[in-house]
Design an enzyme around this catalytic site. Structure first.
Site, PDB file in Angstrom:
ATOM      1  N   HIS A 324      -1.915  78.135  46.598  1.00  0.00           N
ATOM      2  CA  HIS A 324      -2.360  76.050  46.201  1.00  0.00           C
ATOM      3  C   HIS A 324      -3.444  76.041  46.391  1.00  0.00           C
ATOM      4  O   HIS A 324      -4.592  76.243  46.921  1.00  0.00           O
ATOM      5  CB  HIS A 324      -1.723  75.763  47.537  1.00  0.00           C
ATOM      6  N   CYS A 344      -1.504  80.446  53.742  1.00  0.00           N
ATOM      7  CA  CYS A 344      -1.190  80.675  52.271  1.00  0.00           C
ATOM      8  C   CYS A 344      -3.093  80.932  52.312  1.00  0.00           C
ATOM      9  O   CYS A 344      -3.834  81.201  52.869  1.00  0.00           O
ATOM     10  CB  CYS A 344      -1.336  79.339  51.541  1.00  0.00           C
TER      11      CYS A 344
END
Length: 398
Positions: A324, A344
């Site tokens: 992301h 992430c």
């Protein structure tokens, strides 16, 4: 067209039974005196006075003093989503038995016709009901990918069950995968370590070829998954394999390189999981994506508190791994230099949007260089983290 079938029994539709038998019985009539021919008698099990039966019970029809020319077993009610029962005729054409399971909580009508040696027909009917669909008797199933979709080269065919499946072999025998062009693959059973959801996935030996057409037919209505918990419906899906898109994340060098059709499209500076919260290693498959996702430390069991609205989020594991945009880290010198996320794969706002716009369900994201273990097969679609021979061993029919 290449077809992989788990069902061993050839199901003969009732209408085919009628045509097959009808053209042969007439040849017997010329040499028989009608006065000497006994009337054909038909017996149907279950009969109309039978209590509700299990959805996987067998329907049987027999004829004495004659041969069966027609057998139909159909659900009552116009527009019913209940399945029609197929069956097989014996070589002597004196008996017929069902070859598939029935929809739970459904009334079925049986119509059978038999012809004696003189060509005179007899008809018999029966009506019965399968056991009622209660919460304790039903298991549900969700199929991925959806019908008509175009997906990436890593997308398995997946059936996820609402409740654990004790009788995996019974379920797997009712699953059929057809592919064009021919594609070798295998079913494998796995469980999500976070949610406990049990799945059976079909993955190819290697990544799909672009343009492959894939069809699933799952004749599951009435299949007992164990402990008398029945599946309530047949399911199917058809999808196409799109552009091969593989993204390689190198955590040590802080980069993600995106390839399409084998050609490098872009190398993106990234910041992955910091030493306290390392990113999973291994091959992951894009599950879905959203332009904005709220992420909190509580949702993934992390002590370091955070609560952020995260843009351009591409979902990789059910345990919470995403690729992301992380605009709050722009200007800090993290991207391409150091790993500072909570697990992430983060990137700039512009790079995150670029990646998001291309990402498709089923795309491959392969991560190396982390200190963390390889993601498990059940955590998202981590199926590719097993060598193909090991994956084959997860089939209940191996």
């Amino acid at each position: 067209m290449y077809s992989i079938r788990s069902l061993r029994t050839l199901a003969v539709p009732a209408i085919a039974v009628a045509l097959l038998v009808g053209c042969q019985s007439a040849s017997k009539t010329a040499s028989v005196d009608p006065a000497d021919a006994k009337p054909a008698r038909i017996t149907i099990t279950p009969g109309s006075d039978t209590a509700a039966i299990a959805p996987d019970a067998t329907v049987e029809v027999t004829a004495s003093h004659g041969t069966l020319t027609k057998v139909r077993v159909v659900p009552d009610g116009a527009g019913s989503q209940a399945v029609t029962v197929t069956g097989a005729l014996s070589h002597s054409k004196s008996s017929w038995h069902s070859t598939r399971t029935m929809t739970p909580g459904t009334t079925y009508t049986v119509e059978a016709t038999a012809t004696n040696a003189a060509g005179k027909s007899a008809v018999q009917h029966s009506a019965f009901r399968t056991r009622t669909r209660t919460a304790q008797q039903i298991n549900g199933v969700t199929v991925t990918p959806s019908k008509g979709s175009t997906v990436g080269v890593g997308q398995p065919v997946s059936l996820a069950f609402d409740h654990p499946v004790r009788n995996k072999a019974a379920v797997e025998r009712h699953l059929t995968i057809s592919t064009s062009p021919k594609t070798e693959g295998s079913w494998g059973w796995t469980k999500d370590p976070l949610t406990g959801i049990e799945r059976v996935d079909w993955r190819p030996k290697t990544y799909w070829h672009k343009g492959t057409k894939v069809t699933l037919q799952a004749h599951l209505s009435g299949v007992n998954t164990g402990d008398s918990r029945y599946l309530r419906r047949d399911v199917s899906t058809t999808f196409t394999i799109g552009t091969p898109r593989i993204s390689k994340v190198d955590i040590k060098n802080h980069t993600m390189t995106v390839y399409e059709d084998g050609q490098k499209q872009k190398t993106i500076p990234i910041s992955a999981g910091q030493p306290a919260y390392p990113t999973w290693n291994g091959t992951m498959v894009v599950l879905d994506k959203a332009p904005m996702v709220n992420m909190t430390s509580e949702s993934v069991g992390i002590a370091d508190p955070y609560d952020k609205d995260v843009p351009w989020a591409v979902h990789l594991t059910t345990s919470g791994t995403y690729a992301h945009a992380a605009p709050w880290n722009e200007g800090r010198g993290y991207f391409g230099q150091t790993n500072m996320s909570h697990g992430c794969v983060g990137m700039s706002l512009a790079d995150g949007k670029w990646f998001y716009n291309r990402a498709t369900q089923g795309d491959i994201v392969h991560i190396t260089g982390s200190t963390r273990a390889t993601v498990s097969p059940g955590n998202g679609f981590g199926d590719w983290n097993l060598p193909y021979p090991s994956w084959q061993k997860l089939s209940a029919l191996r």
